[in-house]
Design a protein around this motif. Structure first.
Motif, mmCIF file in Angstrom:
data_model
loop_
_atom_site.group_PDB
_atom_site.id
_atom_site.type_symbol
_atom_site.label_atom_id
_atom_site.label_comp_id
_atom_site.label_asym_id
_atom_site.label_seq_id
_atom_site.Cartn_x
_atom_site.Cartn_y
_atom_site.Cartn_z
ATOM 1 N N ALA A 66 -9.375 -4.016 44.627
ATOM 2 C CA ALA A 66 -10.159 -5.290 44.305
ATOM 3 C C ALA A 66 -11.341 -4.803 43.296
ATOM 4 C CB ALA A 66 -11.224 -5.422 45.851
ATOM 5 N N GLY A 67 -11.599 -5.818 42.548
ATOM 6 C CA GLY A 67 -12.452 -5.438 41.316
ATOM 7 C C GLY A 67 -11.768 -4.982 40.098
ATOM 8 N N TYR A 68 -10.337 -4.745 40.173
ATOM 9 C CA TYR A 68 -9.485 -4.325 38.892
ATOM 10 C C TYR A 68 -8.795 -5.781 38.724
ATOM 11 C CZ TYR A 68 -11.187 0.277 39.788
ATOM 12 O OH TYR A 68 -12.016 1.543 39.808
ATOM 13 N N TYR A 69 -8.430 -5.695 37.454
ATOM 14 C CA TYR A 69 -7.717 -7.142 36.948
ATOM 15 C C TYR A 69 -6.564 -6.602 36.174
ATOM 16 C CZ TYR A 69 -11.982 -8.659 38.690
ATOM 17 O OH TYR A 69 -12.940 -9.067 39.626
ATOM 18 N N ASP A 70 -5.706 -5.579 36.218
ATOM 19 C CA ASP A 70 -4.681 -5.133 35.596
ATOM 20 C C ASP A 70 -3.652 -5.954 35.888
ATOM 21 O OD1 ASP A 70 -5.923 -2.380 34.035
ATOM 22 O OD2 ASP A 70 -6.609 -2.620 35.948
ATOM 23 N N GLU A 71 -2.614 -6.063 35.048
ATOM 24 C CA GLU A 71 -1.540 -7.087 35.735
ATOM 25 C C GLU A 71 -0.663 -6.038 36.720
ATOM 26 O OE1 GLU A 71 2.592 -9.065 33.909
ATOM 27 O OE2 GLU A 71 1.008 -8.531 32.416
ATOM 28 N N TRP A 72 -0.239 -5.108 36.712
ATOM 29 C CA TRP A 72 0.213 -4.130 37.647
ATOM 30 C C TRP A 72 -0.437 -4.429 38.835
ATOM 31 C CZ3 TRP A 72 -0.737 -0.323 41.006
ATOM 32 C CH2 TRP A 72 -2.147 0.151 40.655
ATOM 33 N N ALA A 73 -1.612 -4.266 38.910
ATOM 34 C CA ALA A 73 -2.518 -4.240 40.184
ATOM 35 C C ALA A 73 -2.604 -5.493 40.734
ATOM 36 C CB ALA A 73 -3.957 -3.781 39.906
ATOM 37 N N PHE A 74 -2.657 -6.750 39.953
ATOM 38 C CA PHE A 74 -2.653 -8.046 40.465
ATOM 39 C C PHE A 74 -1.306 -8.291 41.203
ATOM 40 C CE2 PHE A 74 -1.788 -12.454 39.738
ATOM 41 C CZ PHE A 74 -2.889 -12.865 40.934
ATOM 42 N N ARG A 75 -0.181 -7.806 40.672
ATOM 43 C CA ARG A 75 1.013 -8.068 41.200
ATOM 44 C C ARG A 75 1.332 -7.629 42.824
ATOM 45 N NH1 ARG A 75 3.211 -6.968 35.962
ATOM 46 N NH2 ARG A 75 3.746 -4.958 36.708
ATOM 47 N N GLU A 76 0.778 -6.030 42.689
ATOM 48 C CA GLU A 76 0.836 -5.506 44.063
ATOM 49 C C GLU A 76 -0.158 -6.003 44.919
ATOM 50 O OE1 GLU A 76 2.592 -2.431 46.178
ATOM 51 O OE2 GLU A 76 3.139 -3.286 44.184
#
Length: 230
Positions: free
Chosen positions: A136-146
């Motif tokens: 939460a609070g991070y907006y990287d594409e890889w993190a969003f997918r996970e």
């Protein structure tokens, strides 16, 4: 035994023996550590990591940024040898006594899928482990997918807990999980209806009426819609 703990639900926190370690400078560097922890089952090429975290930079510059980031991660978490890195690959050190909340969540998820007889127990462990959206609070594409994948598993586990406890006639725990589902996914009208049904079964019609108002406000404020006739 001393254990390095990495918490990824609700953000990123790293502790050693439950003592918080210094924050790694820079959100990209913190995201890189989270990536290596999330996918710690394999080494990652430097080219892949550089392209994932610095895609807008020329290859040679991105590789230098990666080297700097790895140095900063290592310094922040010293003296614990968290990373194994060579000229071509980087990986989290599997020899460290390591605990990762997402890894435990996945084990419960796999156990739920494989052991139907223990489905409710495994579902409950998944829900217990979920302390907030992944990174939460991070907006990287890889993190969003996970984040989207894990959240879908979490919501499905809540639904299964509601249905499972209803089948057993355990309406109080079913209501507890239904309330959490409605709280976590406030625009899912069916979740609110489930809370109202269970409140009625338990003879708490006043609470059912209040849940309807919660549903009505959520739909009006966020979707400019009214609850369905049902």
């Amino acid at each position: 035994m001393s254990v390095l703990r990495i918490y990824l639900f609700g953000g990123l926190t790293v502790t050693w023996d439950d003592r918080p370690l210094p924050s790694i400078p820079g959100p990209v560097n913190r995201s890189l550590l989270a990536y290596l922890a999330t996918y710690r089952d394999r080494p990652h090429t430097r080219d892949l990591l550089a392209g994932t975290f610095w895609p807008e930079l020329p290859d040679d510059v991105a590789r230098r940024r990666l080297s700097q980031a790895l140095w900063q991660i290592g310094r922040a978490l010293a003296p614990h040898p968290v990373l194994l890195a060579d000229r071509d690959t980087v990986q989290l050190n599997s020899d460290l006594p390591l605990w990762i909340d997402v890894e435990l969540f996945r084990k419960h998820e796999a156990g739920y899928a494989a052991e139907k007889a223990e489905a409710l127990e495994k579902c409950a462990l998944c829900v217990e482990q979920y302390a907030g959206d992944f990174m939460a609070g991070y907006y990287d594409e890889w993190a969003f997918r996970e984040q989207e994948r894990l959240r879908a598993v979490f919501l499905a586990a809540l639904e299964d807990l509601v249905e499972g406890h209803k089948r057993l006639g355990d309406y109080e725990p079913a209501l507890t999980y239904a309330r959490r589902l409605a709280l976590e996914d406030p625009w899912r009208e069916e979740a609110h209806r489930e809370v109202m049904r269970l409140c009625h079964i338990l003879g708490r019609d006043g609470e059912a009426s209040r849940q309807f108002e919660i549903c009505r406000r959520a739909l009006a404020e966020e979707l400019d819609a009214e609850p369905s006739a049902e």
